[in-house]
Design an enzyme around this catalytic site. Structure first.
Site, mmCIF file in Angstrom:
data_model
loop_
_atom_site.group_PDB
_atom_site.id
_atom_site.type_symbol
_atom_site.label_atom_id
_atom_site.label_comp_id
_atom_site.label_asym_id
_atom_site.label_seq_id
_atom_site.Cartn_x
_atom_site.Cartn_y
_atom_site.Cartn_z
ATOM 1 N N ASP A 23 45.844 -29.116 73.696
ATOM 2 C CA ASP A 23 46.736 -30.105 72.749
ATOM 3 C C ASP A 23 45.862 -30.755 71.852
ATOM 4 O OD1 ASP A 23 49.242 -29.555 74.530
ATOM 5 O OD2 ASP A 23 48.137 -31.234 76.082
ATOM 6 N N HIS A 53 53.657 -25.284 73.064
ATOM 7 C CA HIS A 53 53.234 -25.967 71.646
ATOM 8 C C HIS A 53 54.599 -26.484 70.817
ATOM 9 C CE1 HIS A 53 52.178 -25.995 67.523
ATOM 10 N NE2 HIS A 53 52.867 -25.210 67.226
ATOM 11 N N GLN A 264 52.708 -38.234 81.210
ATOM 12 C CA GLN A 264 52.373 -38.451 79.882
ATOM 13 C C GLN A 264 50.684 -38.452 80.003
ATOM 14 O OE1 GLN A 264 52.783 -42.424 80.457
ATOM 15 N NE2 GLN A 264 51.254 -42.908 78.064
ATOM 16 N N GLY A 333 48.588 -35.762 59.239
ATOM 17 C CA GLY A 333 50.201 -36.374 59.904
ATOM 18 C C GLY A 333 50.377 -34.700 60.435
#
Ligand code: IMP
Ligand code: MG
Length: 346
Positions: A23, A53, A264, A333
């Site tokens: 990830d 993904h 999480q 970003g």
């Protein structure tokens, strides 16, 4: 022998892999590199549909697990290498969802995940609870593959139209001087061989394995880009040396949830020692750093190195010392355009 082909700088085969626990944002790096380098083939290695993904196309968010994340680049043929496990149900659904039916191919030797593998994965106290598997059937399917009892993609009628010889396609493209991207999944820290055993996935995840998954020999790989995330994350159980508390990640505003399982993610600080070891085994020629805007929010969306803050640049300098390879891609970003690409300056 045609020496003009040997000297052609555009001829290249690049492997892109995750340097920490998965990830890391490989998908975005693959998408960016694809748009810049125009590969004719993007082929994935890795374990199977345990990889998740998330891709933003316009306003729609897709979570893909079988289709290579490079699908966002429309001009490449997409392939799934021989080493990868295929769940035909997941594959067919995704092909339909992302609309790549006319340009995706599967190697006939891929191992098949059956419903029964998923049941075994989810029903196993060891896999589900102790290891914290994704419950996608990968571990049991790889076990059956090693036992030589599993079906292969060429045995599944629904996959017939997608079957090809991926190593032959990929090696032929390389010989013709075309650009090929080999996309890894998962991350170094959950490699069956080099990760935190037994809290690992069911196969090696390093660059050599990704090449082997696609039948590409080590001499044919030109570049290995290892993707590291500024704040590494881990899902599932197992040691995580630099882990921070959930409270701390909450305070920093950097919480994350998994694509496949929605669990999480555990979050930690940059681990220089792990980065070095991972870069060594992966044979990194370059590195990408994702999430630099989390180190300093002032870097959000920046596209030029000189516009990064001193704090971010110090971070990159330290990362390069740890990795011992140049950081050539810096993601600032989530959007495709939010990236600094220094590869041409090499
Ligand atoms: P399995 O691969 O489903 O057997 O899960 C074994 C371990 O690898 C668990 O800790 C999973 O959370 C982890 N894992 C597997 N695939 C991925 C991935 O793509 N990203 C992050 N963690 C993964
Ligand atoms: Mg993922």
């Amino acid at each position: 022998m045609n020496h003009s082909i040997l000297l052609d700088r555009t001829m290249s085969c690049t492997v892109i892999v995750g340097g920490f626990f998965g990830d890391e944002g490989k998908g975005k790096i693959v998408a960016h590199v694809a748009h810049e380098d125009s590969p004719t083939i993007i082929s994935r290695g890795g374990v199977g549909p345990n990889a998740g993904h998330t891709v933003l196309v316009g306003d729609t968010e897709y979570g893909v697990r079988m289709v290579p994340s490079g699908f966002v680049y429309p001009d490449a043929r997409l392939m799934i290498g021989s080493g990868v496990l295929v769940d035909p149900r997941v594959f067919l659904k995704e092909v339909d969802l992302v609309g790549v039916d006319d340009r995706i191919f599967v190697d006939g030797r891929c191992g098949i995940i059956e419903e029964e593998h998923i049941k075994r994965d989810r029903g196993s106290e060891h896999l589900k609870t102790k290891i914290g598997s994704t419950g996608t059937g990968c571990g049991p399917a790889n076990a059956d593959r090693v036992m030589r009892t599993s079906r292969q993609a060429k045995d599944v009628p629904e996959l017939a139209k997608y079957i090809t010889d991926v190593p032959l396609e990929v090696n032929t493209a390389i010989e013709k001087g075309e650009t090929v991207l080999l996309e890894g999944t998962q991350g170094f820290g959950i490699s069956l061989y080099y990760g935190t055993y037994p809290y690992v996935t069911s196969k090696d995840t390093s660059a050599s394995q990704i090449a082997a998954d696609n039948g590409v020999g080590p001499t044919r790989i030109d570049d290995v880009i290892v993707v590291f995330k500024a704040y590494p994350t881990r899902v599932g159980e197992g040691p995580f040396t630099t882990e921070m508390t959930m409270q701390k990640s909450h305070d920093l505003g950097i919480e994350e949830f998994g694509t496949v399982t929605r669990r999480q993610r555990r979050i930690g600080l940059w681990d220089g020692e792990m980065a070095r070891y991972s870069a060594m085994i992966n044979g990194a020629t370059q590195a990408a750093i994702t999430g630099i805007d989390r180190i300093d929010p002032a870097c959000y969306g920046v596209t030029e190195y000189d516009r990064l803050t001193a704090k971010a640049r110090d971070f990159i300098t330290q990362a390069e010392k740890d990795i011992r390879a140049p950081v050539t891609l810096i993601s600032t970003g989530p959007e495709m355009s939010q990236i600094i690409d220094l590869r041409k300056e090499l």
